[in-house]
Design a protein around this motif. Structure first.
Motif, PDB file in Angstrom:
ATOM      1  N   LYS A 188       0.737  -0.938   0.031  1.00 26.74           N
ATOM      2  CA  LYS A 188       0.132  -0.110  -0.361  1.00 26.74           C
ATOM      3  C   LYS A 188       0.766   1.008   0.033  1.00 26.74           C
ATOM      4  O   LYS A 188       0.003   1.707   0.773  1.00 26.74           O
ATOM      5  CB  LYS A 188      -0.734  -0.013   1.133  1.00 26.74           C
ATOM      6  N   LYS A 189       2.221   1.258  -0.575  1.00 24.17           N
ATOM      7  CA  LYS A 189       3.028   2.767  -0.784  1.00 24.17           C
ATOM      8  C   LYS A 189       2.451   3.279  -1.447  1.00 24.17           C
ATOM      9  O   LYS A 189       1.690   2.510  -2.629  1.00 24.17           O
ATOM     10  CB  LYS A 189       4.521   2.184  -0.763  1.00 24.17           C
ATOM     11  N   GLU A 190       2.400   5.088  -1.225  1.00 18.36           N
ATOM     12  CA  GLU A 190       1.917   6.061  -2.129  1.00 18.36           C
ATOM     13  C   GLU A 190       3.158   5.615  -3.505  1.00 18.36           C
ATOM     14  O   GLU A 190       4.301   5.389  -2.999  1.00 18.36           O
ATOM     15  CB  GLU A 190       1.810   7.097  -1.844  1.00 18.36           C
ATOM     16  N   ILE A 191       2.277   5.960  -4.469  1.00 21.47           N
ATOM     17  CA  ILE A 191       2.819   6.039  -5.821  1.00 21.47           C
ATOM     18  C   ILE A 191       3.626   7.554  -5.237  1.00 21.47           C
ATOM     19  O   ILE A 191       3.099   8.658  -6.128  1.00 21.47           O
ATOM     20  CB  ILE A 191       2.124   6.309  -6.788  1.00 21.47           C
ATOM     21  N   PRO A 192       4.757   8.001  -6.158  1.00 23.27           N
ATOM     22  CA  PRO A 192       5.373   9.266  -5.630  1.00 23.27           C
ATOM     23  C   PRO A 192       4.986  10.231  -6.585  1.00 23.27           C
ATOM     24  O   PRO A 192       4.905   9.777  -7.902  1.00 23.27           O
ATOM     25  CB  PRO A 192       7.051   8.890  -5.883  1.00 23.27           C
ATOM     26  N   ALA A 193       4.307  11.298  -5.965  1.00 19.72           N
ATOM     27  CA  ALA A 193       4.214  12.319  -7.008  1.00 19.72           C
ATOM     28  C   ALA A 193       4.691  12.981  -8.431  1.00 19.72           C
ATOM     29  O   ALA A 193       4.165  12.951  -9.388  1.00 19.72           O
ATOM     30  CB  ALA A 193       3.610  13.455  -5.617  1.00 19.72           C
ATOM     31  N   SER A 194       5.677  12.507  -8.169  1.00 18.39           N
ATOM     32  CA  SER A 194       6.745  13.303  -9.168  1.00 18.39           C
ATOM     33  C   SER A 194       6.492  12.372 -10.002  1.00 18.39           C
ATOM     34  O   SER A 194       7.042  12.810 -11.304  1.00 18.39           O
ATOM     35  CB  SER A 194       8.127  12.821  -8.715  1.00 18.39           C
ATOM     36  N   ALA A 195       6.405  10.426  -9.768  1.00 19.89           N
ATOM     37  CA  ALA A 195       7.015   9.482 -10.955  1.00 19.89           C
ATOM     38  C   ALA A 195       5.583  10.076 -12.050  1.00 19.89           C
ATOM     39  O   ALA A 195       4.994   9.733 -12.845  1.00 19.89           O
ATOM     40  CB  ALA A 195       6.238   8.698 -10.631  1.00 19.89           C
ATOM     41  N   ILE A 196       3.924  10.339 -11.146  1.00 17.28           N
ATOM     42  CA  ILE A 196       2.722  10.458 -11.460  1.00 17.28           C
ATOM     43  C   ILE A 196       2.712  11.435 -12.833  1.00 17.28           C
ATOM     44  O   ILE A 196       2.808  11.622 -13.506  1.00 17.28           O
ATOM     45  CB  ILE A 196       1.128  10.980 -10.583  1.00 17.28           C
ATOM     46  N   GLU A 197       3.836  12.844 -11.621  1.00 19.12           N
ATOM     47  CA  GLU A 197       3.860  13.854 -12.701  1.00 19.12           C
ATOM     48  C   GLU A 197       4.613  13.446 -14.163  1.00 19.12           C
ATOM     49  O   GLU A 197       4.437  13.774 -15.441  1.00 19.12           O
ATOM     50  CB  GLU A 197       5.031  15.207 -12.129  1.00 19.12           C
TER      51      GLU A 197
END
Length: 252
Positions: free
Chosen positions: A3-12
């Protein structure tokens, strides 16, 4: 995982890459049902079951399932060697009691309803449309025997690790199916040249992906074996690894 979050930088990075005309796929050992937490990303496609199934344009463009007699033989071998199973299909994953307990704790679930929501079910019935198996073992020698008795299958190790727990496992796929061959299928489907393919991975089941793509990128937190095959090593996943890799290769 966990359940780790996807890094915001990866989504960007993904959104920028798509804006720049690139297609981005999630390539995972998970089934499409287990990918539910990532479907909101609106990627261009999903490679599931370590290459066993490919989704694009709201359809399945490739779908591999085990022969029924192979499923029966692999289950029989696992039972005889005290191995535990997670049998993965496009309608859910089926787990024996030990493996069910492993994933309850691995995913921090407290109720069986959460497992049902994840499409994980007890292995109490005959299972059809099997795309992949995860086989948990206690004795490494049993894996050697497994490889000898089932030469048409590959068994890369996928240790399930978490604080305070470790369960060695192998991921069982037919040798004609892997993430590298899936990339070839995706590129062919899109009438694109392999020289324009990039693969990013961190674990042993990413080996063929890294080797097959024109550019193979290992995450900074990747296993040593993956880094040896990579053309480039980026930073860790939680240290903007995807973003930095896309920047390096001028995708964004």
């Amino acid at each position: 995982t966990n359940k780790k979050e996807i890094p915001a930088s990866a989504i960007e990075a993904i959104k920028q890459a798509q804006t720049n005309g690139h297609k981005v796929y999630l390539c995972s050992g998970r089934t499409i049902l287990e990918m539910k937490p990532f479907l909101h990303l609106e990627l261009d496609g999903y490679i599931c079951a370590a290459g066993g199934q490919i989704h694009q344009d709201n359809q399945i463009i490739f779908d591999y399932t085990f022969a029924k007699e192979d499923v029966d033989a692999l289950m029989k071998f696992a039972n005889e060697h005290n191995m535990n199973l997670k049998i993965e299909t496009d309608h859910g994953s089926y787990l024996d009691p030990v493996t069910y307990d492993i994933f309850m704790r691995y995913l921090n679930f407290t109720t069986t309803q959460e497992m049902d929501d994840y499409h994980f079910y007890p292995l109490t019935q005959k299972v059809d449309r099997v795309g992949k198996m995860s086989i948990f073992y206690q004795n490494e020698k049993d894996v050697d025997i497994l490889e000898q008795q089932f030469p048409e299958y590959s068994f890369p190790k996928i240790p399930v690790k978490k604080e305070g727990m470790y369960y060695p496992a192998v991921e069982c796929s037919h040798k004609t199916v892997n993430k590298g061959k899936a990339v070839e299928k995706v590129m062919a489907y899109n009438n694109a040249s392999m020289e324009h393919s990039i693969g990013i991975g961190d674990s042993l089941n990413d080996t063929e992906l890294i080797k097959t793509a024109a550019v193979g990128i290992a995450m900074g937190n990747a296993s040593k074996e993956i880094k040896e095959h990579a053309d480039y090593i980026t930073t860790d996943v939680d240290k903007d690894g995807i973003y930095n890799a896309f920047k390096h290769f001028e995708i964004i």
